[in-house]
Design a protein around this motif. Sequence first.
Motif, PDB file in Angstrom:
ATOM      1  N   ASP A 148      67.561  32.221  83.575  1.00 22.32           N
ATOM      2  CA  ASP A 148      67.012  31.193  83.295  1.00 22.32           C
ATOM      3  C   ASP A 148      66.144  31.001  81.972  1.00 22.32           C
ATOM      4  OD1 ASP A 148      67.318  29.772  86.434  1.00 22.32           O
ATOM      5  OD2 ASP A 148      64.739  30.185  86.805  1.00 22.32           O
ATOM      6  N   GLY A 149      67.865  31.871  81.062  1.00 20.81           N
ATOM      7  CA  GLY A 149      67.042  32.295  79.719  1.00 20.81           C
ATOM      8  C   GLY A 149      65.893  33.661  79.517  1.00 20.81           C
ATOM      9  N   ARG A 150      65.966  34.031  80.405  1.00 21.60           N
ATOM     10  CA  ARG A 150      65.626  34.726  80.091  1.00 21.60           C
ATOM     11  C   ARG A 150      66.003  36.101  80.067  1.00 21.60           C
ATOM     12  NH1 ARG A 150      59.216  34.044  82.313  1.00 21.60           N
ATOM     13  NH2 ARG A 150      60.906  33.612  84.652  1.00 21.60           N
ATOM     14  N   PRO A 151      66.247  37.490  79.490  1.00 17.31           N
ATOM     15  CA  PRO A 151      66.769  38.407  79.479  1.00 17.31           C
ATOM     16  C   PRO A 151      66.383  39.148  80.741  1.00 17.31           C
ATOM     17  CG  PRO A 151      65.696  39.060  77.540  1.00 17.31           C
ATOM     18  CD  PRO A 151      65.471  37.136  77.704  1.00 17.31           C
ATOM     19  N   ALA A 152      66.885  39.835  81.347  1.00 19.53           N
ATOM     20  CA  ALA A 152      66.933  40.483  82.706  1.00 19.53           C
ATOM     21  C   ALA A 152      66.823  42.317  81.469  1.00 19.53           C
ATOM     22  CB  ALA A 152      67.851  40.602  83.634  1.00 19.53           C
ATOM     23  N   PRO A 153      65.966  42.855  82.106  1.00 20.94           N
ATOM     24  CA  PRO A 153      65.776  44.184  82.449  1.00 20.94           C
ATOM     25  C   PRO A 153      67.854  45.223  82.079  1.00 20.94           C
ATOM     26  CG  PRO A 153      64.312  44.746  83.478  1.00 20.94           C
ATOM     27  CD  PRO A 153      65.700  43.519  83.935  1.00 20.94           C
ATOM     28  N   PHE A 154      67.631  45.652  80.900  1.00 19.38           N
ATOM     29  CA  PHE A 154      69.460  46.811  81.387  1.00 19.38           C
ATOM     30  C   PHE A 154      69.460  48.053  81.525  1.00 19.38           C
ATOM     31  CE2 PHE A 154      72.900  48.709  79.775  1.00 19.38           C
ATOM     32  CZ  PHE A 154      73.809  47.811  78.726  1.00 19.38           C
ATOM     33  N   PRO A 155      69.989  48.370  83.098  1.00 13.49           N
ATOM     34  CA  PRO A 155      70.160  49.304  84.278  1.00 13.49           C
ATOM     35  C   PRO A 155      70.644  50.581  83.513  1.00 13.49           C
ATOM     36  CG  PRO A 155      72.763  48.121  83.923  1.00 13.49           C
ATOM     37  CD  PRO A 155      71.804  46.827  82.952  1.00 13.49           C
TER      38      PRO A 155
END
Length: 295
Positions: free
Chosen positions: A257-264
């Motif tokens: 929804d337009g917001r970056p997810a954390p990087f694994p």
Amino acid sequence: MTAPADLERWSGEDVRLADVETELGRLRTQMVEEGAPPNLRTSVMTHLAWVPGEWLEPARAALSGMAERHPSRTIILIPEPGSRKDRIDASVSLECYALAELERDVCSEVIELRLHGRRAQAPASIVEPLLISDLPVFLRWRGEPTWGSPELDQLVDVVDRLIVDTTEWDDLPIPYKRLAELFERTAVSDIAWARTSRWRALLASLWPDIAGVASIRVTGTAAQAHLLAGWLRSRLDRPDIELEHVEADTLEGIDLDGRPAPFPPGDPPLPSDVLSDELDRFTRDLVYEAAALAA
């Protein structure tokens, strides 16, 4: 175990399949006569690979080092249907790794068969005499399968698992419909799916906030984008989740929804590591199948 202690080779043109078995036996005997420790042919599987010419070097690179982790009989089928001659050319190598604690070598066999002319249309009848009895048979198909072809149908019927990499396919997600037709015939693995595992674990950790997501934006390959979207749709029972794909050679990021997810955490696995993991699987992956269908 480390690098191969011994490597022996033989090749021939217009060969019979009996010649291949004969030469494998001769190579093992020759190694012992030259002073190598007695070898153990401890194959845990037969690993087939259908490798059109343009995929041969990447296939060899991915297979490099596999023998140590998965002692096997590897049969690489190189189709050349446009050849004017109907024949089989063969190359056989024996790779042995030292087991110091046992004073023996563990050996794997690599058989390359070039299938000229009409020989390329009947691969099952060619490989069946070379399969090791009572061991599972895996098939790595390089590139997009030739849907509905005799070659694909024959090989699917003799293997326990088909391994593909849908990153190598065009016109996604349409081919997933054809792949799904094989789910009831054999177990299917997708290397593109395996490369998303770190990201799927990360997204699952966002529960329950992720339950209401309406769109996913994936910067990566088309296969990774479609499979991640399909995974979310199938897991959340939300076929309305929209996908935006930004092309990249590797999976670089995901926005929800337009917001970056954390990087694994961790590093992406090497191609040989991914293939090795898929060779450890023996049952159907129902989560993958649902993701491919939802894609």
